[in-house]
Design a protein around this motif. Structure first.
Motif, PDB file in Angstrom:
ATOM      1  N   TYR A   1      -2.842 -12.194   2.851  1.00  0.00           N
ATOM      2  CA  TYR A   1      -3.883 -12.156   1.653  1.00  0.00           C
ATOM      3  C   TYR A   1      -3.098 -12.259   0.473  1.00  0.00           C
ATOM      4  O   TYR A   1      -3.591 -12.138  -0.744  1.00  0.00           O
ATOM      5  CB  TYR A   1      -4.460 -10.783   1.736  1.00  0.00           C
ATOM      6  CG  TYR A   1      -3.435  -9.501   1.677  1.00  0.00           C
ATOM      7  CD1 TYR A   1      -3.092  -9.002   0.465  1.00  0.00           C
ATOM      8  CD2 TYR A   1      -3.102  -8.913   2.880  1.00  0.00           C
ATOM      9  CE1 TYR A   1      -2.275  -7.925   0.549  1.00  0.00           C
ATOM     10  CE2 TYR A   1      -2.451  -7.848   2.811  1.00  0.00           C
ATOM     11  CZ  TYR A   1      -1.656  -7.312   1.720  1.00  0.00           C
ATOM     12  OH  TYR A   1      -1.151  -6.274   1.686  1.00  0.00           O
ATOM     13  N   SER A   2      -1.774 -12.572   0.441  1.00  0.00           N
ATOM     14  CA  SER A   2      -0.901 -12.837  -0.674  1.00  0.00           C
ATOM     15  C   SER A   2       0.186 -13.771  -0.090  1.00  0.00           C
ATOM     16  O   SER A   2       0.539 -13.892   0.993  1.00  0.00           O
ATOM     17  CB  SER A   2      -0.551 -11.751  -1.308  1.00  0.00           C
ATOM     18  OG  SER A   2       0.491 -11.181  -0.330  1.00  0.00           O
ATOM     19  N   ALA A   3       0.794 -14.418  -1.087  1.00  0.00           N
ATOM     20  CA  ALA A   3       2.206 -15.220  -0.815  1.00  0.00           C
ATOM     21  C   ALA A   3       3.124 -14.222  -0.010  1.00  0.00           C
ATOM     22  O   ALA A   3       4.010 -14.741   1.054  1.00  0.00           O
ATOM     23  CB  ALA A   3       2.805 -15.867  -2.117  1.00  0.00           C
TER      24      ALA A   3
ATOM     25  N   GLN B   1       0.139 -20.059  12.339  1.00  0.00           N
ATOM     26  CA  GLN B   1      -0.344 -18.650  12.563  1.00  0.00           C
ATOM     27  C   GLN B   1      -1.426 -18.052  11.537  1.00  0.00           C
ATOM     28  O   GLN B   1      -2.292 -17.337  12.003  1.00  0.00           O
ATOM     29  CB  GLN B   1       0.985 -17.687  12.819  1.00  0.00           C
ATOM     30  CG  GLN B   1       1.806 -17.641  13.964  1.00  0.00           C
ATOM     31  CD  GLN B   1       3.006 -16.800  13.747  1.00  0.00           C
ATOM     32  OE1 GLN B   1       3.718 -16.771  12.731  1.00  0.00           O
ATOM     33  NE2 GLN B   1       3.487 -16.524  14.836  1.00  0.00           N
ATOM     34  N   ILE B   2      -1.228 -18.325  10.380  1.00  0.00           N
ATOM     35  CA  ILE B   2      -1.997 -17.943   9.294  1.00  0.00           C
ATOM     36  C   ILE B   2      -3.539 -18.836   9.750  1.00  0.00           C
ATOM     37  O   ILE B   2      -4.624 -18.098   9.774  1.00  0.00           O
ATOM     38  CB  ILE B   2      -1.788 -18.507   8.036  1.00  0.00           C
ATOM     39  CG1 ILE B   2      -0.537 -17.825   7.568  1.00  0.00           C
ATOM     40  CG2 ILE B   2      -2.743 -18.409   7.077  1.00  0.00           C
ATOM     41  CD1 ILE B   2       0.335 -17.841   6.188  1.00  0.00           C
TER      42      ILE B   2
ATOM     43  N   PRO C   1      -4.528  -2.662   0.048  1.00  0.00           N
ATOM     44  CA  PRO C   1      -4.440  -3.863   1.096  1.00  0.00           C
ATOM     45  C   PRO C   1      -4.957  -3.489   2.230  1.00  0.00           C
ATOM     46  O   PRO C   1      -5.113  -2.332   2.586  1.00  0.00           O
ATOM     47  CB  PRO C   1      -2.974  -4.030   1.009  1.00  0.00           C
ATOM     48  CG  PRO C   1      -2.588  -2.654   0.962  1.00  0.00           C
ATOM     49  CD  PRO C   1      -3.133  -2.052  -0.219  1.00  0.00           C
ATOM     50  N   PRO C   2      -5.618  -4.541   3.201  1.00  0.00           N
ATOM     51  CA  PRO C   2      -5.603  -5.910   2.603  1.00  0.00           C
ATOM     52  C   PRO C   2      -6.784  -6.161   1.730  1.00  0.00           C
ATOM     53  O   PRO C   2      -7.902  -5.711   2.129  1.00  0.00           O
ATOM     54  CB  PRO C   2      -5.924  -6.650   4.006  1.00  0.00           C
ATOM     55  CG  PRO C   2      -6.676  -5.794   4.769  1.00  0.00           C
ATOM     56  CD  PRO C   2      -5.973  -4.419   4.421  1.00  0.00           C
ATOM     57  N   VAL C   3      -6.368  -6.831   0.674  1.00  0.00           N
ATOM     58  CA  VAL C   3      -7.256  -7.084  -0.517  1.00  0.00           C
ATOM     59  C   VAL C   3      -7.921  -8.332  -0.334  1.00  0.00           C
ATOM     60  O   VAL C   3      -7.350  -9.425  -0.191  1.00  0.00           O
ATOM     61  CB  VAL C   3      -6.709  -6.752  -1.764  1.00  0.00           C
ATOM     62  CG1 VAL C   3      -6.178  -5.203  -1.942  1.00  0.00           C
ATOM     63  CG2 VAL C   3      -5.522  -7.671  -2.051  1.00  0.00           C
ATOM     64  N   LEU C   4      -9.358  -8.400  -1.006  1.00  0.00           N
ATOM     65  CA  LEU C   4     -10.007  -9.616  -1.014  1.00  0.00           C
ATOM     66  C   LEU C   4      -9.835 -10.213  -2.360  1.00  0.00           C
ATOM     67  O   LEU C   4     -10.398 -11.463  -2.441  1.00  0.00           O
ATOM     68  CB  LEU C   4     -11.565  -9.321  -0.649  1.00  0.00           C
ATOM     69  CG  LEU C   4     -11.707  -8.730   0.635  1.00  0.00           C
ATOM     70  CD1 LEU C   4     -13.429  -8.088   0.489  1.00  0.00           C
ATOM     71  CD2 LEU C   4     -12.190  -9.882   1.436  1.00  0.00           C
ATOM     72  N   LEU C   5      -9.581  -9.401  -3.397  1.00  0.00           N
ATOM     73  CA  LEU C   5      -9.611 -10.062  -4.844  1.00  0.00           C
ATOM     74  C   LEU C   5      -8.058 -10.034  -5.491  1.00  0.00           C
ATOM     75  O   LEU C   5      -7.224  -9.392  -5.435  1.00  0.00           O
ATOM     76  CB  LEU C   5     -10.257  -9.186  -5.599  1.00  0.00           C
ATOM     77  CG  LEU C   5     -12.058  -8.882  -4.908  1.00  0.00           C
ATOM     78  CD1 LEU C   5     -12.544  -7.804  -5.819  1.00  0.00           C
ATOM     79  CD2 LEU C   5     -12.740 -10.169  -4.909  1.00  0.00           C
ATOM     80  N   THR C   6      -8.132 -11.198  -6.262  1.00  0.00           N
ATOM     81  CA  THR C   6      -7.030 -11.125  -7.338  1.00  0.00           C
ATOM     82  C   THR C   6      -7.274 -10.406  -8.699  1.00  0.00           C
ATOM     83  O   THR C   6      -6.670 -10.203  -9.547  1.00  0.00           O
ATOM     84  CB  THR C   6      -6.395 -12.582  -7.527  1.00  0.00           C
ATOM     85  OG1 THR C   6      -7.458 -13.496  -8.034  1.00  0.00           O
ATOM     86  CG2 THR C   6      -6.065 -13.055  -6.071  1.00  0.00           C
ATOM     87  N   ASP C   7      -8.821 -10.454  -8.879  1.00  0.00           N
ATOM     88  CA  ASP C   7      -9.127  -9.973  -9.928  1.00  0.00           C
ATOM     89  C   ASP C   7     -10.870  -9.517  -9.819  1.00  0.00           C
ATOM     90  O   ASP C   7     -11.467  -9.885  -8.839  1.00  0.00           O
ATOM     91  CB  ASP C   7      -9.232 -10.894 -11.337  1.00  0.00           C
ATOM     92  CG  ASP C   7      -9.697 -12.088 -11.090  1.00  0.00           C
ATOM     93  OD1 ASP C   7     -11.250 -12.307 -10.992  1.00  0.00           O
ATOM     94  OD2 ASP C   7      -9.355 -13.165 -11.060  1.00  0.00           O
TER      95      ASP C   7
ATOM     96  N   THR D   1      -8.538 -13.750  -2.879  1.00  0.00           N
ATOM     97  CA  THR D   1      -7.015 -13.913  -2.261  1.00  0.00           C
ATOM     98  C   THR D   1      -7.006 -15.017  -1.574  1.00  0.00           C
ATOM     99  O   THR D   1      -8.107 -15.327  -0.862  1.00  0.00           O
ATOM    100  CB  THR D   1      -6.479 -12.374  -1.785  1.00  0.00           C
ATOM    101  OG1 THR D   1      -7.302 -12.191  -0.480  1.00  0.00           O
ATOM    102  CG2 THR D   1      -6.403 -11.533  -2.587  1.00  0.00           C
ATOM    103  N   GLN D   2      -5.846 -15.497  -1.164  1.00  0.00           N
ATOM    104  CA  GLN D   2      -5.659 -16.487  -0.247  1.00  0.00           C
ATOM    105  C   GLN D   2      -5.797 -15.974   1.186  1.00  0.00           C
ATOM    106  O   GLN D   2      -5.758 -14.775   1.385  1.00  0.00           O
ATOM    107  CB  GLN D   2      -4.280 -17.020  -0.642  1.00  0.00           C
ATOM    108  CG  GLN D   2      -3.189 -16.036  -0.023  1.00  0.00           C
ATOM    109  CD  GLN D   2      -1.677 -16.690  -0.162  1.00  0.00           C
ATOM    110  OE1 GLN D   2      -1.181 -16.981  -1.301  1.00  0.00           O
ATOM    111  NE2 GLN D   2      -0.949 -17.068   1.103  1.00  0.00           N
ATOM    112  N   ASP D   3      -6.118 -16.909   2.041  1.00  0.00           N
ATOM    113  CA  ASP D   3      -6.112 -16.348   3.596  1.00  0.00           C
ATOM    114  C   ASP D   3      -7.599 -15.492   3.655  1.00  0.00           C
ATOM    115  O   ASP D   3      -8.556 -15.976   4.127  1.00  0.00           O
ATOM    116  CB  ASP D   3      -5.040 -15.900   3.987  1.00  0.00           C
ATOM    117  CG  ASP D   3      -3.791 -16.909   3.852  1.00  0.00           C
ATOM    118  OD1 ASP D   3      -4.096 -18.387   3.966  1.00  0.00           O
ATOM    119  OD2 ASP D   3      -2.599 -16.542   3.407  1.00  0.00           O
ATOM    120  N   PHE D   4      -7.401 -14.287   3.405  1.00  0.00           N
ATOM    121  CA  PHE D   4      -8.252 -13.326   3.773  1.00  0.00           C
ATOM    122  C   PHE D   4      -9.383 -13.337   2.907  1.00  0.00           C
ATOM    123  O   PHE D   4     -10.561 -13.692   3.067  1.00  0.00           O
ATOM    124  CB  PHE D   4      -7.782 -11.855   3.729  1.00  0.00           C
ATOM    125  CG  PHE D   4      -8.461 -10.753   3.752  1.00  0.00           C
ATOM    126  CD1 PHE D   4      -9.632 -10.632   4.911  1.00  0.00           C
ATOM    127  CD2 PHE D   4      -8.147  -9.731   3.115  1.00  0.00           C
ATOM    128  CE1 PHE D   4     -10.336  -9.689   4.864  1.00  0.00           C
ATOM    129  CE2 PHE D   4      -9.139  -8.519   3.406  1.00  0.00           C
ATOM    130  CZ  PHE D   4     -10.216  -8.640   4.251  1.00  0.00           C
TER     131      PHE D   4
END
Length: 445
Positions: free
Chosen positions: A375-377, A387-388, A419-425, A431-434
């Motif tokens: 869910y992040s870099a 795999q992702i 975590p695992p988080v859905l948001l960056t704000d 978030t990426q991927d998730f």
């Protein structure tokens, strides 16, 4: 999850509560301080279909002590959510007051289980703008984790953030969500026995406070038919008998404490007259549903003082994460991110957890928490690009599988820091991927 710790079918209506009645071991989160790798019962995280008709709003908050709150709202649930059982091997469903199947497309909104210990009620905004950001994703259900000490105003929690003040804050948040047409799941998330402050996830609800907690919560919200009660977050005891009936069968800091089993918690809710849907998670952090059906079906036959408890309007809660690798088959930190592993199908994952047995027995099943490790870099760095993609596909297929069974699901978490988080704000940037996978899935509805 604990912060800093570990197609549709024709169904048969229940009697009694009418529709209009008033490969590797599993382990801890990829990024939190959970149980070490190799523990098969480690905690899984760090800590839109038809929406239901609203059956009124909750009443005033109860008292701040353990003597029980004031009655709030109308007795019973008016035009609220309820369970209809399946038959002939077909799953049951949660339906609204008009009998339409309700499929929850939701998110867990963490913070109300821990912020009260740290001088706040919430972690992040809880205003109309925040709700509108959820609705923009087509979220129609929100799970709200609670802390029993904060609710009851006990064990040294600051008065400004506990008791009546905490209850009022929670009631306001629930009202805002339900006024926006959302279903709310109230979840007993953090507990502790005796005079120990509830600062994290424990193996099972304590007999000292949890029944009183549920008596007060049910009294407050029994008039709101879009509120569901999740009796205890992620039991990690190993005994289904303890899960049902309680006893001196769980430990805190190496000492046994008295457990309130699911039957006692359900009894506490029903004694208030609350007919709201109640959901029960299985063992192994709600990932093991193997004896859920037999255990729940045994509740009405328990002797006094746990006698006479109905299991009408009861459904199962299953928590599904990619890193529960014995079930999902996915590469994870617990199997060294093995290049030879690919995720199981959603149906196989559900079978491995015995979630399918719940459905075939005719009960509804809510995926109360779900997510993937990338869910992040930084969290994606341990996986290859292939795999992702596999994790994203597994997750999307899991949600589609639930849709095909007529069941709902929620993702952990609608936060930026649990975590695992859905948001960056909190404006709703995924978030990426998730986050992007879940958002894209919900945008179909």
């Amino acid at each position: 999850m604990a912060r800093g710790t570990a197609g549709l079918v024709l169904v048969v209506a229940l009697g009694g509560l009418a529709c209009g009645s008033s490969s590797g071991s599993n382990g801890g989160t990829p990024s939190d301080g959970g149980t070490s790798a190799g523990d098969s019962t480690a905690p899984p995280h760090g800590d839109s279909g038809t929406t239901a008709d609203t059956g009124g709003t909750p009443g005033d908050a109860g008292g701040s002590g353990e003597g029980g709150g004031e009655a709030g709202g109308d007795a019973g649930v008016s035009t609220g959510l309820h369970v209809v059982l399946g038959s002939g091997g077909m799953p049951g469903h949660i339906v609204d007051g008009s009998g339409k199947t309700v499929q929850l497309h939701g998110a867990d909104r963490s913070g109300t289980e821990y912020s009260c210990l740290n001088g706040a009620f919430f972690d992040g905004p809880v205003d109309q703008t925040a709700v509108s950001a959820m609705k923009a994703w087509n979220v129609n259900a929100v799970r709200v984790p609670l802390n029993e000490d904060c609710w009851l105003g006990i064990n040294g929690v600051a008065a400004a953030y506990s008791g009546t003040n905490y209850q009022t804050a929670i009631s306001g948040w629930v009202n805002l969500l339900t006024q926006n047409g959302m279903v709310v799941i109230l979840d007993l998330h953090w507990t502790a026995p005796g005079t120990t402050q509830s600062t994290g996830q424990e193996p099972m609800a304590d007999a000292d406070h949890a029944p009183t907690f549920w008596s007060q919560v049910a009294t407050m919200f029994k008039g709101n038919g879009t509120v569901i009660f999740d009796l205890f977050n992620e039991p990690f005891i190993t005994d289904w008998g303890c899960w049902v009936s309680g006893g001196s069968c769980a430990q805190l800091n190496g000492t046994n404490y008295s457990v309130a089993g699911m039957a006692a918690l359900l009894q506490a809710v029903r004694k208030t007259g609350a007919e709201n849907v109640v959901i029960l998670g299985g063992l192994s952090y709600s990932s093991d549903m193997s004896q859920w059906v037999a255990s729940v079906n045994g509740i009405p036959n328990l002797p006094a003082p746990l006698d006479g408890i109905s299991i009408e309007n009861v459904a199962a809660s299953w928590h599904a994460y990619d890193f529960n690798s014995e079930q999902s088959g996915c590469p994870s930190q617990y199997n060294g991110y093995s290049m030879s592993l690919t995720c199981n199908s959603a149906a196989t994952t559900a079978m491995n957890t015995s979630a399918t047995s719940v459905l075939s027995a005719g009960f509804p099943l809510i995926i109360g928490e779900s997510g993937i490790s990338a869910y992040s870099a930084s969290t994606a760095a341990s996986f290859t690009a292939t795999q992702i993609t596999d994790l994203e596909t597994w997750y999307d297929n899991l949600l589609t599988w639930a849709e095909m069974q007529g069941q709902g699901y929620l993702a952990w978490s609608w936060n930026t820091d649990t975590p695992p988080v859905l948001l960056t704000d909190y404006t709703g940037t995924p978030t990426q991927d998730f986050g992007t996978t879940y958002q894209a899935h919900l945008k179909q509805f």
